[in-house]
Design a protein around this motif. Structure first.
Motif, PDB file in Angstrom:
ATOM      1  N   ARG A   1       0.808  -1.215   0.000  1.00  0.00           N
ATOM      2  CA  ARG A   1       0.000   0.000   0.000  1.00  0.00           C
ATOM      3  C   ARG A   1       0.848   1.276   0.000  1.00  0.00           C
ATOM      4  N   ALA A   2       2.127   1.129   0.309  1.00  0.00           N
ATOM      5  CA  ALA A   2       3.011   2.294   0.369  1.00  0.00           C
ATOM      6  C   ALA A   2       3.787   2.508  -0.920  1.00  0.00           C
ATOM      7  N   ASP A   3       3.655   1.611  -1.871  1.00  0.00           N
ATOM      8  CA  ASP A   3       4.424   1.712  -3.114  1.00  0.00           C
ATOM      9  C   ASP A   3       3.810   2.647  -4.134  1.00  0.00           C
ATOM     10  N   ILE A   4       2.711   3.267  -3.817  1.00  0.00           N
ATOM     11  CA  ILE A   4       2.005   4.115  -4.780  1.00  0.00           C
ATOM     12  C   ILE A   4       2.757   5.421  -5.013  1.00  0.00           C
ATOM     13  N   GLY A   5       3.219   6.030  -3.955  1.00  0.00           N
ATOM     14  CA  GLY A   5       3.911   7.305  -4.082  1.00  0.00           C
ATOM     15  C   GLY A   5       4.346   7.819  -2.720  1.00  0.00           C
ATOM     16  N   ARG A   6       4.983   8.956  -2.739  1.00  0.00           N
ATOM     17  CA  ARG A   6       5.535   9.523  -1.515  1.00  0.00           C
ATOM     18  C   ARG A   6       4.444   9.874  -0.504  1.00  0.00           C
ATOM     19  N   ILE A   7       3.341  10.422  -0.961  1.00  0.00           N
ATOM     20  CA  ILE A   7       2.248  10.794  -0.042  1.00  0.00           C
ATOM     21  C   ILE A   7       1.631   9.545   0.576  1.00  0.00           C
ATOM     22  N   ALA A   8       1.451   8.511  -0.238  1.00  0.00           N
ATOM     23  CA  ALA A   8       0.907   7.251   0.289  1.00  0.00           C
ATOM     24  C   ALA A   8       1.856   6.636   1.317  1.00  0.00           C
ATOM     25  N   THR A   9       3.159   6.749   1.082  1.00  0.00           N
ATOM     26  CA  THR A   9       4.141   6.238   2.041  1.00  0.00           C
ATOM     27  C   THR A   9       4.055   6.999   3.357  1.00  0.00           C
ATOM     28  N   GLY A  10       3.923   8.307   3.287  1.00  0.00           N
ATOM     29  CA  GLY A  10       3.797   9.108   4.501  1.00  0.00           C
ATOM     30  C   GLY A  10       2.542   8.777   5.281  1.00  0.00           C
ATOM     31  N   ILE A  11       1.426   8.661   4.594  1.00  0.00           N
ATOM     32  CA  ILE A  11       0.164   8.329   5.266  1.00  0.00           C
ATOM     33  C   ILE A  11       0.242   6.929   5.862  1.00  0.00           C
ATOM     34  N   TRP A  12       0.804   5.994   5.111  1.00  0.00           N
ATOM     35  CA  TRP A  12       0.979   4.626   5.583  1.00  0.00           C
ATOM     36  C   TRP A  12       1.835   4.590   6.856  1.00  0.00           C
ATOM     37  N   ALA A  13       2.946   5.316   6.855  1.00  0.00           N
ATOM     38  CA  ALA A  13       3.821   5.361   8.034  1.00  0.00           C
ATOM     39  C   ALA A  13       3.119   6.045   9.209  1.00  0.00           C
ATOM     40  N   GLY A  14       2.320   7.086   8.944  1.00  0.00           N
ATOM     41  CA  GLY A  14       1.577   7.753  10.016  1.00  0.00           C
ATOM     42  C   GLY A  14       0.535   6.847  10.642  1.00  0.00           C
ATOM     43  N   ILE A  15      -0.178   6.083   9.817  1.00  0.00           N
ATOM     44  CA  ILE A  15      -1.200   5.166  10.346  1.00  0.00           C
ATOM     45  C   ILE A  15      -0.544   4.052  11.157  1.00  0.00           C
ATOM     46  N   LEU A  16       0.575   3.519  10.656  1.00  0.00           N
ATOM     47  CA  LEU A  16       1.263   2.471  11.410  1.00  0.00           C
ATOM     48  C   LEU A  16       1.849   3.004  12.713  1.00  0.00           C
ATOM     49  N   THR A  17       2.318   4.237  12.692  1.00  0.00           N
ATOM     50  CA  THR A  17       2.810   4.845  13.927  1.00  0.00           C
ATOM     51  C   THR A  17       1.671   5.051  14.918  1.00  0.00           C
ATOM     52  N   LEU A  18       0.511   5.469  14.427  1.00  0.00           N
ATOM     53  CA  LEU A  18      -0.652   5.601  15.298  1.00  0.00           C
ATOM     54  C   LEU A  18      -1.001   4.260  15.944  1.00  0.00           C
ATOM     55  N   ALA A  19      -0.981   3.198  15.151  1.00  0.00           N
ATOM     56  CA  ALA A  19      -1.246   1.866  15.709  1.00  0.00           C
ATOM     57  C   ALA A  19      -0.184   1.491  16.735  1.00  0.00           C
ATOM     58  N   GLY A  20       1.074   1.816  16.451  1.00  0.00           N
ATOM     59  CA  GLY A  20       2.145   1.517  17.395  1.00  0.00           C
ATOM     60  C   GLY A  20       2.031   2.301  18.688  1.00  0.00           C
ATOM     61  N   VAL A  21       1.691   3.572  18.585  1.00  0.00           N
ATOM     62  CA  VAL A  21       1.550   4.405  19.785  1.00  0.00           C
ATOM     63  C   VAL A  21       0.355   3.934  20.627  1.00  0.00           C
ATOM     64  N   LEU A  22      -0.748   3.603  19.967  1.00  0.00           N
ATOM     65  CA  LEU A  22      -1.901   3.088  20.707  1.00  0.00           C
ATOM     66  C   LEU A  22      -1.575   1.762  21.380  1.00  0.00           C
ATOM     67  N   LEU A  23      -0.822   0.902  20.689  1.00  0.00           N
ATOM     68  CA  LEU A  23      -0.396  -0.361  21.298  1.00  0.00           C
ATOM     69  C   LEU A  23       0.544  -0.112  22.466  1.00  0.00           C
ATOM     70  N   LEU A  24       1.422   0.869  22.338  1.00  0.00           N
ATOM     71  CA  LEU A  24       2.333   1.224  23.422  1.00  0.00           C
ATOM     72  C   LEU A  24       1.563   1.704  24.649  1.00  0.00           C
ATOM     73  N   VAL A  25       0.559   2.531  24.432  1.00  0.00           N
ATOM     74  CA  VAL A  25      -0.265   3.012  25.539  1.00  0.00           C
ATOM     75  C   VAL A  25      -1.033   1.856  26.175  1.00  0.00           C
ATOM     76  N   LEU A  26      -1.599   0.981  25.351  1.00  0.00           N
ATOM     77  CA  LEU A  26      -2.373  -0.150  25.857  1.00  0.00           C
ATOM     78  C   LEU A  26      -1.504  -1.114  26.658  1.00  0.00           C
ATOM     79  N   VAL A  27      -0.406  -1.540  26.084  1.00  0.00           N
ATOM     80  CA  VAL A  27       0.473  -2.490  26.775  1.00  0.00           C
ATOM     81  C   VAL A  27       1.121  -1.831  27.991  1.00  0.00           C
ATOM     82  N   GLY A  28       1.492  -0.575  27.860  1.00  0.00           N
ATOM     83  CA  GLY A  28       2.070   0.134  29.005  1.00  0.00           C
ATOM     84  C   GLY A  28       1.092   0.260  30.152  1.00  0.00           C
ATOM     85  N   THR A  29      -0.170   0.505  29.842  1.00  0.00           N
ATOM     86  CA  THR A  29      -1.187   0.590  30.884  1.00  0.00           C
ATOM     87  C   THR A  29      -1.424  -0.766  31.538  1.00  0.00           C
ATOM     88  N   LEU A  30      -1.419  -1.813  30.733  1.00  0.00           N
ATOM     89  CA  LEU A  30      -1.620  -3.162  31.280  1.00  0.00           C
ATOM     90  C   LEU A  30      -0.501  -3.574  32.227  1.00  0.00           C
TER      91      LEU A  30
END
Length: 166
Positions: A91-120
């Motif tokens: 999904r990130a091979d389309i272009g530079r903007i798609a790569t940025g959005i893809w990385a932002g969404i994955l970072t959001l998932a990572g940060v939410l997972l960090l908050v969840l696991v850290g809270t647990l």
């Protein structure tokens, strides 16, 4: 992994860890999670998927060792984010903007997972006192950084001047 590729990956990871733990630790306005971003962007390279997951785990473990959080917390989060990145990299091979959005969404998932696991595990202050603003600003900062560094990182690691040429 060839010696030049290993050297490039090692220097990129060490640079990301040093910048994350020194420079970006002092900035309070908008701080990217550079090590998570680099772990995600390695999924776009020609490195074997097992090596990408190993790099993400070791990078997270290094940040854990240098920080005051629970040992292995960021390692598991970075490995999970890298795994999702490997599964969705087409999904990130389309272009530079798609790569940025893809990385932002994955970072959001990572940060939410960090908050969840850290809270647990009782690490309620894992992102500081302004958790909700950091949940939004960290992915935004990584999105902007991914726009800039994704093509350069892939070209350096793959040693291919035509890689991600957009």
């Amino acid at each position: 992994m060839r010696a030049r590729t290993f050297a490039a990956v090692f220097l990129i990871v060490v640079s990301a860890v040093v910048l994350q733990t020194t420079f970006f630790a002092r900035i309070r306005i908008i701080t990217p999670d550079l090590v998570m971003l680099v772990s995600i962007l390695f999924a776009l390279t020609r490195i074997r998927p097992e090596a990408v997951l190993g790099i993400a785990f070791v990078s997270g473990l290094t940040v854990d060792l240098l920080g005051s959080s629970l040992l292995g917390l960021r390692a598991i989060v970075f490995t999970s984010a890298a795994y999702i990145a490997l599964r969705t990299r087409d999904r990130a091979d389309i272009g530079r903007i798609a790569t940025g959005i893809w990385a932002g969404i994955l970072t959001l998932a990572g940060v939410l997972l960090l908050v969840l696991v850290g809270t647990l595990f009782g690490q309620s202050t894992i992102l500081g006192e302004h958790v909700f603003s950091r949940v939004l600003t960290v992915p935004l900062a990584n999105l902007l950084l991914a726009l800039l560094i994704a093509p350069i990182l892939v070209r350096v690691v793959d040693q291919d001047p035509a890689a991600l040429r957009y």
